[in-house]
Design an enzyme around this catalytic site. Structure first.
Site, PDB file in Angstrom:
ATOM      1  CB  ALA A  56       1.410  10.511   0.794  1.00 48.29           C
ATOM      2  CG  ASP A 246       2.716   8.206   3.956  1.00 49.78           C
ATOM      3  OD1 ASP A 246       2.481   7.598   5.070  1.00 49.78           O
ATOM      4  OD2 ASP A 246       3.069   9.190   3.481  1.00 49.78           O
ATOM      5  CE  LYS A 257       4.965  10.104   9.833  1.00 48.14           C
ATOM      6  NZ  LYS A 257       6.133  10.419   9.517  1.00 48.14           N
TER       7      LYS A 257
HETATM    8  O1  MRU Z   1       6.149  12.006   7.556  1.00 48.33           O
HETATM    9  P1  MRU Z   1       5.041  12.855   7.230  1.00 48.33           P
HETATM   10  O2  MRU Z   1       4.548  13.720   8.145  1.00 48.33           O
HETATM   11  O3  MRU Z   1       5.047  13.328   5.435  1.00 48.33           O
HETATM   12  O4  MRU Z   1       4.071  11.589   6.999  1.00 48.33           O
HETATM   13  C1  MRU Z   1       2.626  11.705   6.687  1.00 48.33           C
HETATM   14  C2  MRU Z   1       2.036  10.570   7.090  1.00 48.33           C
HETATM   15  O5  MRU Z   1       2.399   9.326   7.527  1.00 48.33           O
HETATM   16  C3  MRU Z   1       0.677  10.592   6.733  1.00 48.33           C
HETATM   17  O6  MRU Z   1      -0.200   9.662   7.653  1.00 48.33           O
HETATM   18  C4  MRU Z   1       0.108  10.371   5.306  1.00 48.33           C
HETATM   19  O7  MRU Z   1       0.899  11.036   4.346  1.00 48.33           O
HETATM   20  C5  MRU Z   1      -1.103  10.070   5.192  1.00 48.33           C
HETATM   21  S1  MRU Z   1      -1.691  10.864   3.869  1.00 48.33           S
HETATM   22  C6  MRU Z   1      -2.686  12.239   4.127  1.00 48.33           C
END
Ligand code: MRU
Length: 358
Positions: A56, A246, A257
């Site tokens: 994110a 996110d 996620k």
């Molecule tokens: O699909 P992605 O790899 O962009 O998903 C990222 C995540 O779900 C992370 O857990 C999230 O962005 C956490 S923020 C550091």
């Protein structure tokens, strides 16, 4: 602690240099460290969409630099650059739907643009704003790491077995991570015995990215399949689940996620504490609850192909890549403005009125 954390910093994924945005191609990790250069917004939007850059905060920072690249192009093209730039805002804003940091960063860029006065060097000012977004995320990581580590000390002390999911580390942020920042700080303080990393189907951010980041720093890591979570909690003495986010809605629901929700349900059943670590740029008070969030679904080929071969002929697949963890399953949310234990709407609103702690 801050200096020890900075000294331990090894991985960066976003670099602005010589008028271009360089992104570490996360699709190639851990096998290859390949940097890709971007000089226009179309390229940056594509990099976000195809997950060259992911996570994110990293998406938001990249979009801010993408807007600078767009502005440079529009200014060079002449005439009505402000009107033309609207197309770039739209293009970048459509790159991925779930992480609110993308819209937060673009809004901040727009607000700065609206304060431009006649005679200002607009390009220099907007680049400085993108760099400030990048730097403030790095600072937020440092603050959250210290707050989260303090919580671990307060609630459980040394010899922790921590379970994390996806990648919320240096690759996903402008610093050394949200959830992984806390885990790193706790490790440096001698409180972490082992980190269990859920492999995170189907993109394998856990086994390809998180395990790579941690192992590179000598942190003891064990990878498990996502479906091992309950069994791990029961048999491996997991004390904390620590994840990133996110988007966090006004009532404290956490979008993260896919698979995070089931970790929270399992954690509650096993008496394992559940910590979410995210900068305030991930908090979206405009949405009352997680029910209102548009969750990204990605191509079903990610599930229906194994090693390039189609499986499950004649069946459909469902591939949501995020889920919603209800606030009442969360012990604590850690941000750079402070922590919120047992989150609810009143506590989240109060948090957002506070200043950053750094
Ligand atoms: O699909 P992605 O790899 O962009 O998903 C990222 C995540 O779900 C992370 O857990 C999230 O962005 C956490 S923020 C550091």
């Amino acid at each position: 602690m801050r200096d020890r954390l900075l000294a331990a910093e090894k991985v960066t994924a976003i670099d602005w240099r010589d008028g271009a945005l360089y992104l570490l191609d996360q699709r190639a990790l851990p096998f290859e460290q390949r940097w890709l250069a971007y000089t226009d917004a179309v390229g940056v939007a594509e990099a976000i969409r195809t997950m060259v850059v992911r996570g994110a905060p990293a998406i938001g920072i990249s979009a801010a630099y993408g807007l600078v690249l767009a502005l440079r192009q529009r200014l060079a093209d002449g005439d009505d650059w402000e009107m033309a730039l609207e197309e770039d805002f739209e293009l970048l804003g459509e790159a991925r739907p779930t992480a609110v940091n993308l819209f937060w960063a673009l809004n901040r860029m727009r607000e700065r643009l609206l304060r431009i006065k006649a005679g200002d060097d607009v390009l220099a000012i907007m680049l400085a704003e993108a760099e400030a977004i990048h730097e403030s995320d790095r600072e937020a990581n440092l603050t959250m790491a210290q707050l989260g580590a303090e919580l671990i000390r307060r609630h459980q002390g040394s010899e922790q077995a921590i379970l994390t999911h996806c990648n919320a580390g240096a690759l996903a942020t402008g610093g050394f991570g949200t959830a992984l920042g806390v885990i790193r700080a706790a490790y440096l303080e001698g409180m972490v015995e082992r980190v269990y990393v859920a492999e995170t189907r189907p993109w394998l951010q856990g086994s390809r990215l998180t395990a790579w980041e941690l192992a590179g720093e000598g942190v003891p890591v064990t990878i498990g399949v996502d479906s091992a979570a309950a069994h791990l909690m029961k048999t491996k003495g997991i004390t904390w689940v620590i994840v990133g986010a996110d988007r966090i809605t006004a009532n404290g629901d956490v979008v993260s996620k896919i698979g995070t929700y089931q970790l929270a349900v399992n954690a509650m059943h096993h008496g394992v504490r559940f910590m979410v670590v995210a900068p305030s740029s991930s908090i979206d008070l405009n949405l009352a609850s997680g029910e209102e969030v548009m969750l990204e679904e990605r191509d079903v080929s990610e599930l229906l192909e194994v090693g390039g071969e189609r499986v499950g002929a004649g069946v459909e697949a469902f591939n949501p890549v995020f889920d919603v963890t209800p606030a009442d399953l969360i012990d604590v949310i850690v941000t750079e403005k402070g922590i919120v234990e047992r989150p609810d709407a009143a506590k989240m609103a109060q948090l957002m009125c506070r200043k950053r702690l750094h």
